[in-house]
Design a protein around this motif. Sequence first.
Motif, PDB file in Angstrom:
ATOM      1  N   PRO A   1      45.355 -36.873  -2.150  1.00  0.00           N
ATOM      2  CA  PRO A   1      45.466 -37.617  -0.885  1.00  0.00           C
ATOM      3  C   PRO A   1      46.039 -36.815   0.281  1.00  0.00           C
ATOM      4  O   PRO A   1      45.743 -37.119   1.443  1.00  0.00           O
ATOM      5  CB  PRO A   1      46.380 -38.790  -1.252  1.00  0.00           C
ATOM      6  N   HIS A   2      46.823 -35.779   0.008  1.00  0.00           N
ATOM      7  CA  HIS A   2      47.441 -35.017   1.096  1.00  0.00           C
ATOM      8  C   HIS A   2      46.594 -33.832   1.558  1.00  0.00           C
ATOM      9  O   HIS A   2      46.986 -33.116   2.481  1.00  0.00           O
ATOM     10  CB  HIS A   2      48.815 -34.495   0.649  1.00  0.00           C
ATOM     11  N   HIS A   3      45.439 -33.640   0.968  1.00  0.00           N
ATOM     12  CA  HIS A   3      44.629 -32.466   1.281  1.00  0.00           C
ATOM     13  C   HIS A   3      43.889 -32.588   2.610  1.00  0.00           C
ATOM     14  O   HIS A   3      43.648 -33.697   3.103  1.00  0.00           O
ATOM     15  CB  HIS A   3      43.603 -32.211   0.169  1.00  0.00           C
ATOM     16  N   ALA A   4      43.509 -31.432   3.138  1.00  0.00           N
ATOM     17  CA  ALA A   4      42.642 -31.350   4.323  1.00  0.00           C
ATOM     18  C   ALA A   4      41.221 -31.099   3.844  1.00  0.00           C
ATOM     19  O   ALA A   4      40.974 -30.154   3.082  1.00  0.00           O
ATOM     20  CB  ALA A   4      43.101 -30.227   5.254  1.00  0.00           C
ATOM     21  N   PHE A   5      40.284 -31.916   4.324  1.00  0.00           N
ATOM     22  CA  PHE A   5      38.921 -31.949   3.789  1.00  0.00           C
ATOM     23  C   PHE A   5      37.929 -31.744   4.927  1.00  0.00           C
ATOM     24  O   PHE A   5      37.971 -32.457   5.939  1.00  0.00           O
ATOM     25  CB  PHE A   5      38.696 -33.313   3.123  1.00  0.00           C
ATOM     26  N   LEU A   6      37.013 -30.786   4.774  1.00  0.00           N
ATOM     27  CA  LEU A   6      35.969 -30.531   5.767  1.00  0.00           C
ATOM     28  C   LEU A   6      34.621 -30.930   5.204  1.00  0.00           C
ATOM     29  O   LEU A   6      34.227 -30.496   4.120  1.00  0.00           O
ATOM     30  CB  LEU A   6      35.939 -29.048   6.156  1.00  0.00           C
ATOM     31  N   ASP A   7      33.896 -31.744   5.962  1.00  0.00           N
ATOM     32  CA  ASP A   7      32.578 -32.250   5.594  1.00  0.00           C
ATOM     33  C   ASP A   7      31.551 -31.602   6.519  1.00  0.00           C
ATOM     34  O   ASP A   7      31.385 -32.010   7.670  1.00  0.00           O
ATOM     35  CB  ASP A   7      32.586 -33.769   5.747  1.00  0.00           C
ATOM     36  N   VAL A   8      30.876 -30.566   6.035  1.00  0.00           N
ATOM     37  CA  VAL A   8      29.887 -29.829   6.822  1.00  0.00           C
ATOM     38  C   VAL A   8      28.545 -30.546   6.704  1.00  0.00           C
ATOM     39  O   VAL A   8      28.016 -30.710   5.612  1.00  0.00           O
ATOM     40  CB  VAL A   8      29.763 -28.375   6.325  1.00  0.00           C
TER      41      VAL A   8
ATOM     42  N   SER B   1      49.524 -37.493   5.331  1.00  0.00           N
ATOM     43  CA  SER B   1      49.473 -36.032   5.471  1.00  0.00           C
ATOM     44  C   SER B   1      48.060 -35.485   5.325  1.00  0.00           C
ATOM     45  O   SER B   1      47.817 -34.322   5.634  1.00  0.00           O
ATOM     46  CB  SER B   1      50.377 -35.379   4.410  1.00  0.00           C
ATOM     47  N   GLY B   2      47.140 -36.305   4.822  1.00  0.00           N
ATOM     48  CA  GLY B   2      45.769 -35.855   4.627  1.00  0.00           C
ATOM     49  C   GLY B   2      44.999 -35.784   5.927  1.00  0.00           C
ATOM     50  O   GLY B   2      45.385 -36.375   6.942  1.00  0.00           O
ATOM     51  N   ARG B   3      43.880 -35.064   5.876  1.00  0.00           N
ATOM     52  CA  ARG B   3      43.077 -34.891   7.091  1.00  0.00           C
ATOM     53  C   ARG B   3      41.613 -34.734   6.708  1.00  0.00           C
ATOM     54  O   ARG B   3      41.287 -34.065   5.717  1.00  0.00           O
ATOM     55  CB  ARG B   3      43.555 -33.655   7.862  1.00  0.00           C
ATOM     56  N   TYR B   4      40.738 -35.347   7.498  1.00  0.00           N
ATOM     57  CA  TYR B   4      39.289 -35.221   7.337  1.00  0.00           C
ATOM     58  C   TYR B   4      38.702 -34.718   8.646  1.00  0.00           C
ATOM     59  O   TYR B   4      39.028 -35.223   9.734  1.00  0.00           O
ATOM     60  CB  TYR B   4      38.654 -36.569   6.976  1.00  0.00           C
ATOM     61  N   ALA B   5      37.809 -33.732   8.553  1.00  0.00           N
ATOM     62  CA  ALA B   5      37.029 -33.280   9.706  1.00  0.00           C
ATOM     63  C   ALA B   5      35.581 -33.183   9.270  1.00  0.00           C
ATOM     64  O   ALA B   5      35.285 -32.677   8.175  1.00  0.00           O
ATOM     65  CB  ALA B   5      37.521 -31.926  10.220  1.00  0.00           C
ATOM     66  N   GLY B   6      34.681 -33.679  10.100  1.00  0.00           N
ATOM     67  CA  GLY B   6      33.265 -33.583   9.806  1.00  0.00           C
ATOM     68  C   GLY B   6      32.483 -33.199  11.039  1.00  0.00           C
ATOM     69  O   GLY B   6      32.835 -33.595  12.148  1.00  0.00           O
ATOM     70  N   PHE B   7      31.436 -32.401  10.845  1.00  0.00           N
ATOM     71  CA  PHE B   7      30.557 -32.086  11.977  1.00  0.00           C
ATOM     72  C   PHE B   7      29.107 -32.133  11.537  1.00  0.00           C
ATOM     73  O   PHE B   7      28.786 -31.990  10.353  1.00  0.00           O
ATOM     74  CB  PHE B   7      30.912 -30.740  12.631  1.00  0.00           C
ATOM     75  N   ASP B   8      28.225 -32.343  12.519  1.00  0.00           N
ATOM     76  CA  ASP B   8      26.802 -32.469  12.227  1.00  0.00           C
ATOM     77  C   ASP B   8      26.009 -32.142  13.477  1.00  0.00           C
ATOM     78  O   ASP B   8      26.516 -32.289  14.608  1.00  0.00           O
ATOM     79  CB  ASP B   8      26.466 -33.887  11.757  1.00  0.00           C
TER      80      ASP B   8
ATOM     81  N   VAL C   1      38.436 -45.464  13.472  1.00  0.00           N
ATOM     82  CA  VAL C   1      38.555 -45.380  14.933  1.00  0.00           C
ATOM     83  C   VAL C   1      40.030 -45.339  15.323  1.00  0.00           C
ATOM     84  O   VAL C   1      40.831 -46.179  14.892  1.00  0.00           O
ATOM     85  CB  VAL C   1      37.858 -46.578  15.596  1.00  0.00           C
ATOM     86  N   GLY C   2      40.395 -44.337  16.117  1.00  0.00           N
ATOM     87  CA  GLY C   2      41.775 -44.191  16.548  1.00  0.00           C
ATOM     88  C   GLY C   2      42.710 -43.608  15.506  1.00  0.00           C
ATOM     89  O   GLY C   2      43.910 -43.478  15.744  1.00  0.00           O
ATOM     90  N   ASP C   3      42.168 -43.245  14.350  1.00  0.00           N
ATOM     91  CA  ASP C   3      42.978 -42.697  13.254  1.00  0.00           C
ATOM     92  C   ASP C   3      43.077 -41.182  13.434  1.00  0.00           C
ATOM     93  O   ASP C   3      42.063 -40.481  13.364  1.00  0.00           O
ATOM     94  CB  ASP C   3      42.308 -43.033  11.920  1.00  0.00           C
ATOM     95  N   PRO C   4      44.270 -40.651  13.663  1.00  0.00           N
ATOM     96  CA  PRO C   4      44.389 -39.208  13.917  1.00  0.00           C
ATOM     97  C   PRO C   4      44.050 -38.344  12.721  1.00  0.00           C
ATOM     98  O   PRO C   4      43.872 -37.124  12.860  1.00  0.00           O
ATOM     99  CB  PRO C   4      45.866 -39.048  14.305  1.00  0.00           C
ATOM    100  N   ARG C   5      43.929 -38.946  11.542  1.00  0.00           N
ATOM    101  CA  ARG C   5      43.571 -38.158  10.355  1.00  0.00           C
ATOM    102  C   ARG C   5      42.098 -37.776  10.353  1.00  0.00           C
ATOM    103  O   ARG C   5      41.704 -36.843   9.647  1.00  0.00           O
ATOM    104  CB  ARG C   5      43.866 -38.954   9.078  1.00  0.00           C
TER     105      ARG C   5
END
Length: 268
Positions: free
Chosen positions: A59-66, A84-91, A106-110
């Motif tokens: 749960p605390h990991h940083a996750f990138l969704d390419v 502490s976790g984080r998600y980033a995705g791009f497309d 929406v509005g979630d800084p994670r």
Amino acid sequence: MRALLSKLRRAFSPAPQASVADAVAAPQELWHLVGAADADFIRVGQQFKELFVAAGLQPHHAFLDVGCGIGRAAAPLVDYLDASGRYAGFDVMAEAIDWCKANIAVGDPRFEFTHADMHSDRYNPGGSQPASAFVFPYPDASFDYVWLGSVFTHLLAADQAQFAREIARVLKPGGTSIVSWYLIDEEARANTGGGEIAFDFVHALEGCWTATPDLPEAVIGYDLQPILAQYETLGLDVLNQALGVWRRQPMQDQDIIIARKRAELSRF
């Protein structure tokens, strides 16, 4: 090991639709952006989450969704990642990113969704830059996990090589990559042309193969051994290699490789 391999295969295999109470679900008119129109958003997302957790995601990991598409992998992580976790995705698909921004966390800084204005013959023909020159918009060593679901199955070799370098760059030492492919091995070659295989990769391109010469990026395959050599060169140690049944059955069941970045690496 057997349980993990089962999860790897199920993530890209057909199954009956299922529902999850209160889960975010993209409208069916957007499903075509990420595959067959009858692919179930919630079911596939939950299977992706099972795969990630089985591969060690915490749960605390940083996750990138390419190539995050319409957020199938993002939605089930909203209630999994902690503060502490984080998600980033791009497309490359602006429509998909717009939907994710308006409907997921929406509005979630994670959670962060970014449109990547790369050229893609299939998904973004008006893109401003080639994928072969695209730099992921994140610092070095910033993610514990990087996921690419059905991305390298649509990238030409120069684009794939750049993305592979970027995966290695943004992963933290000890971080994990999970990537789906069509990897051509001896079995795939032996079954090619026999009508018992999902794709006949017989049209050679530079560094890869396509089964659809009129629109090469629609489906791309790579020879297995050079890809394993690429992992080695980039300092990514292969942990699991689950080869899909597409090589012996007419199903779009992709191969998945899980790899870990070595702790000590020189820059590439």
